[in-house]
Design an enzyme around this catalytic site. Structure first.
Site, short mmCIF file in Angstrom:
data_model
loop_
_atom_site.label_atom_id
_atom_site.label_comp_id
_atom_site.label_asym_id
_atom_site.label_seq_id
_atom_site.Cartn_x
_atom_site.Cartn_y
_atom_site.Cartn_z
N SER A 63 -1.34 -2.56 1.50
CA SER A 63 -1.79 -1.64 0.36
C SER A 63 -0.42 -1.19 -0.69
O SER A 63 -0.78 -0.62 -1.48
CB SER A 63 -2.25 -0.14 0.72
OG SER A 63 -3.25 -0.18 1.43
N GLY A 304 6.72 5.37 -4.05
CA GLY A 304 6.65 4.32 -3.20
C GLY A 304 5.38 4.17 -2.83
O GLY A 304 4.25 4.58 -3.29
N HIS A 305 5.31 3.45 -1.56
CA HIS A 305 3.78 3.24 -1.17
C HIS A 305 4.11 2.41 0.13
O HIS A 305 5.15 1.77 0.32
CB HIS A 305 3.03 2.16 -1.93
CG HIS A 305 1.48 2.57 -1.87
ND1 HIS A 305 0.89 2.15 -0.88
CD2 HIS A 305 0.56 2.77 -2.92
CE1 HIS A 305 -0.55 2.35 -1.10
NE2 HIS A 305 -0.42 3.07 -2.37
N ASP A 306 3.04 2.49 1.24
CA ASP A 306 3.30 1.88 2.25
C ASP A 306 1.87 1.05 2.35
O ASP A 306 1.19 1.04 1.62
CB ASP A 306 3.00 3.16 3.59
CG ASP A 306 4.29 3.89 3.60
OD1 ASP A 306 5.33 3.48 3.11
OD2 ASP A 306 3.92 4.92 4.13
N GLY A 307 2.07 -0.11 3.38
CA GLY A 307 0.90 -0.79 3.63
C GLY A 307 0.69 -1.09 5.01
O GLY A 307 1.80 -1.51 5.79
N GLY A 311 -1.73 -5.79 12.17
CA GLY A 311 -0.57 -5.72 12.90
C GLY A 311 0.51 -6.05 11.99
O GLY A 311 1.68 -6.24 12.51
#
Length: 463
Positions: A63, A304-307, A311
């Site tokens: 993401s 920021g951002h995480d994704g 897995g």
């Protein structure tokens, strides 16, 4: 020794041990300070093949792609081709959801800041052709509206696929081609892939899932989510270094290292400006901008951002006032704890930012009023059934549905919820080392929460 050299030495010494301790098959990290980058890698890309992870390996960024999609759309704003506050139907007259009134009101901005209000975790496979995003948007015609457009934040993958379709329609080309021509090329990326067919040309990681904790992470059955969700984060893969070239552009007013203009300074600033508050959820920022997740820490503002894909998990943080960016890309295991250990050290040493402590469950001093919490909260990917037993304990049973039932079976089950912060409760048992927070928000007029918010707002089923 410079600060970055010290961080480089720390990563080289510690990343292998941290990866092993947290059961992460492989990880690659990169840190940017000004124009200089430190990199490190550890573990393997695939437990079945044993191929070693290197700093030029490609991982899916999940993401984090949403920030790239927002950047593509903001380029159109810079060119005067898109108005953030225009209805989506200005550019996609065919856009339909179940609520016709909402469909006509939802704006481009609301897609970017996750306030459009319609059901978001929809992963319909519409094929692998260049028209898959267009076909996906057509499948949304019966998607329910959870709340009025602009009313609140609820993370929305489907909304970002619609935003990607806006980019396609205005540019007149497929989303992947927009990525390559308008971001890969001007940024000078050499280790980035828009899809699996490109990723196979590089040293690419595969994801690992953990259906059985005793066996540990095992190679996932497929490499990626469906291409139709590409603008939301189902396909894009790259090395940490190339991800930081993108981050550097956002730290440098929209310019690349050689002065190429990718985005206007006004659009860079607009993306980092708060648009909407987010419920207190610990793992997420306290607010959202346009694409960017915002963290207002006492020491500095962090964006920021995480994704997360099948897995694979990715983490990106920027501290604009210090010119610092950090990327960590992983392929399974206890990635949250690895993220915490790496980012806590790097952020503290380079910026003075201290990450707040993670939630810890507490016993209620008195019996909680279950009326506020009890009920069934539903979405396309799962039901959360909250009950209260005779002893006054609050329980939540998670029943995954659709694709999440296939790729994250470990999320199913029943757990007790303990007090943490007001109407936000936390799971009594950790998931991958984290006591996950659950915010009960809104009021149905009878003192009951309208939504159970975990980043997504799941609506209470009428009783």
């Amino acid at each position: 020794m410079s600060r970055l050299n010290e961080i480089n030495d720390w990563l080289q010494r510690n990343l292998p041990e941290l990866v092993a301790r947290n059961g992460v098959p492989g990880a690659a990290a990169a840190v940017l300070v000004g124009d200089e980058v430190a990199e490190a890698a550890a573990g393997v890309l695939n437990k079945n093949t044993g191929v070693e992870t290197t700093t030029d390996s490609l991982f899916q960024i999940g993401s984090i792609t949403k920030v790239w999609t927002t950047t593509l759309a903001m380029q159109l704003v810079d060119e005067g081709l898109v108005d953030l506050d225009a209805p989506v139907r200005t550019y996609l007259p065919e856009f339909r959801i179940a609520d016709e009134q909402a469909a006509g009101q939802i704006t481009v901005r609301q897609l970017m800041n996750h306030t459009s209000g319609f059901e978001g975790d929809l992963f319909t496979d519409t094929g692998r052709g260049d028209d898959c995003v267009e076909k996906y948007v057509a499948t949304l015609h019966d998607t329910p509206q959870l709340f009025a457009p602009g009313e609140m934040f609820s993370y929305n993958n489907a909304g970002y696929t619609v935003l990607g379709r806006v980019v396609e329609a205005v540019r007149g080309k497929a989303y992947d081609d927009c990525l390559r021509e308008h971001l890969f090329a001007p940024l000078g990326l050499t280790r980035a892939a828009a899809d699996a067919y490109e990723a196979i040309m590089f040293r690419a990681a595969t994801g690992h899932l953990t259906p059985d904790p005793e066996q540990g992470p095992q190679v996932a059955p497929v490499w990626s989510l469906v291409r139709s969700n590409a603008p939301a984060g189902s396909m894009l893969a790259m090395s940490p270094h190339d991800l930081l070239l993108f981050a550097r552009m956002h730290l440098n007013g929209g310019l690349t290292a050689d002065g190429t203009k990718v985005l206007s300074p006004e659009s860079v600033t607009a993306m980092q400006r708060k648009q909407v508050d987010v419920p207190k959820l610990a793992l997420m920022g306290d607010a959202w901008g346009l694409g960017w997740e915002l963290f207002h820490y006492p020491q500095a503002k962090v964006i920021g951002h995480d994704g997360g894909t099948i897995g694979q998990n990715a983490f990106l943080r920027l501290v604009p006032e210090h010119g610092v960016a950090i990327a960590l890309l992983t392929n399974g295991g206890n990635t949250i704890e690895l993220y915490r250990e790496v980012f806590e050290h790097v952020l503290r040493e380079l910026t003075g930012v201290e990450l707040p402590a993670m939630p810890q469950p507490a016993q209620a001093e008195e019996r909680l009023d279950g009326n506020r919490f009890v009920g069934t909260y539903t979405s396309a990917v799962g039901d959360r059934v909250v009950t209260q037993d005779d002893d006054g304990r609050i329980w939540m049973e998670v029943v995954p549905k659709g694709i999440l039932a296939e790729i994250t079976p470990e999320r199913a089950g029943k757990t007790e919820l303990h007090p943490w912060d007001g109407d936000t409760l936390v799971a009594a048992e950790p998931t991958l080392g984290i006591f996950l927070p659950h915010a009960f928000v809104g009021d149905d007029g009878q003192g009951r929460a309208q939504f159970l918010h975990t980043g997504r707002a799941d609506r209470r089923v009428a009783q």
